[in-house]
Design a protein around this motif. Structure first.
Motif, PDB file in Angstrom:
ATOM      1  N   SER A   1     -24.682 -33.191 -18.247  1.00 21.48           N
ATOM      2  CA  SER A   1     -23.871 -33.122 -17.030  1.00 21.48           C
ATOM      3  C   SER A   1     -23.607 -31.669 -16.644  1.00 21.48           C
ATOM      4  CB  SER A   1     -22.564 -33.868 -17.248  1.00 21.48           C
ATOM      5  OG  SER A   1     -21.707 -33.687 -16.163  1.00 21.48           O
ATOM      6  N   LEU A   2     -23.235 -30.856 -17.646  1.00 21.20           N
ATOM      7  CA  LEU A   2     -22.982 -29.430 -17.372  1.00 21.20           C
ATOM      8  C   LEU A   2     -24.248 -28.729 -16.890  1.00 21.20           C
ATOM      9  CD1 LEU A   2     -20.670 -28.484 -20.387  1.00 21.20           C
ATOM     10  CD2 LEU A   2     -20.026 -28.669 -17.977  1.00 21.20           C
ATOM     11  N   LEU A   3     -25.381 -29.073 -17.496  1.00 22.37           N
ATOM     12  CA  LEU A   3     -26.650 -28.471 -17.082  1.00 22.37           C
ATOM     13  C   LEU A   3     -26.982 -28.867 -15.642  1.00 22.37           C
ATOM     14  CD1 LEU A   3     -29.152 -26.832 -17.879  1.00 22.37           C
ATOM     15  CD2 LEU A   3     -30.169 -28.955 -18.717  1.00 22.37           C
ATOM     16  N   LYS A   4     -26.739 -30.144 -15.319  1.00 23.75           N
ATOM     17  CA  LYS A   4     -27.001 -30.603 -13.950  1.00 23.75           C
ATOM     18  C   LYS A   4     -26.093 -29.878 -12.963  1.00 23.75           C
ATOM     19  CE  LYS A   4     -27.401 -34.864 -11.275  1.00 23.75           C
ATOM     20  NZ  LYS A   4     -27.246 -36.321 -11.312  1.00 23.75           N
ATOM     21  N   GLU A   5     -24.799 -29.755 -13.325  1.00 24.55           N
ATOM     22  CA  GLU A   5     -23.863 -29.035 -12.459  1.00 24.55           C
ATOM     23  C   GLU A   5     -24.279 -27.574 -12.302  1.00 24.55           C
ATOM     24  OE1 GLU A   5     -19.876 -29.481 -13.921  1.00 24.55           O
ATOM     25  OE2 GLU A   5     -19.974 -31.663 -13.826  1.00 24.55           O
ATOM     26  N   SER A   6     -24.735 -26.970 -13.402  1.00 23.91           N
ATOM     27  CA  SER A   6     -25.177 -25.571 -13.343  1.00 23.91           C
ATOM     28  C   SER A   6     -26.377 -25.422 -12.422  1.00 23.91           C
ATOM     29  CB  SER A   6     -25.538 -25.075 -14.744  1.00 23.91           C
ATOM     30  OG  SER A   6     -24.409 -25.066 -15.575  1.00 23.91           O
TER      31      SER A   6
END
Length: 173
Positions: free
Chosen positions: A76-81
């Motif tokens: 999720s964090l990677l997608k948001e990044s």
């Protein structure tokens, strides 16, 4: 040995009930002793082992769930990044386009201003040249008129006088 007597007694046709009862009592006592001293602790150890294995399985499942949760969180964090990076790139591109348009607009305005200033300067210099030329023509006319008045000239003298004054006017420049 007891079994030998039992088998012999059975084979001989007489059954020794005293031995059978004694062996049966001994077997029951042995079972009770085994149950109290061997079976109980053995079952306790087996129960502890079962609980330990169950706890290990629960801990492993909990760890796996935490790992999956952490993995999903990282995804999720990677997608948001990635989305944030794409947004930053898009904003930078838009800002660059805006700045480029502003620079082009400023350059065009500056070019128009310089062009207008150059036209004004050309007109000013043209007017100055025309004014200077008029003044020279007027002074030459006055000079020629004064010379003509001073003396009467024939056609050859008049042409020579005009050429001299034109040459004189060219030297003064």
């Amino acid at each position: 040995m007891l079994t030998d007597g039992f088998v012999l007694g059975f084979v001989s046709g007489k059954l020794n009930t005293g031995d059978i009862v004694f062996q049966l009592i001994m077997f029951i006592i042995l079972l009770l002793l085994l149950r109290k001293f061997a079976w109980g602790p053995l079952m306790g150890i087996m129960k502890q082992r079962e609980e330990h294995i169950a706890n290990e399985i629960l801990a492993a499942e909990k760890s796996r769930e935490e790992a999956n949760r952490a993995l999903e969180e990282q995804r999720s964090l990677l997608k948001e990044s990635r989305i944030e990076a794409q947004t930053l790139i898009e904003n930078a591109r838009k800002q660059g386009d805006i700045q480029r348009e502003e620079i082009i607009k400023t350059a065009r305005l500056e070019a128009e201003r310089l062009k207008s200033a150059a036209k004004v300067e050309i007109e000013t210099q043209k007017e100055k040249a025309v004014t200077a030329l008029r003044e020279q023509v007027a002074s030459l006319s006055v000079l020629i008129a004064s010379k003509v008045i001073e003396k009467e000239l024939n056609a050859d003298d008049q042409e020579k006088l005009i050429n001299d004054y034109i040459q004189e006017a060219g030297e003064k420049r």
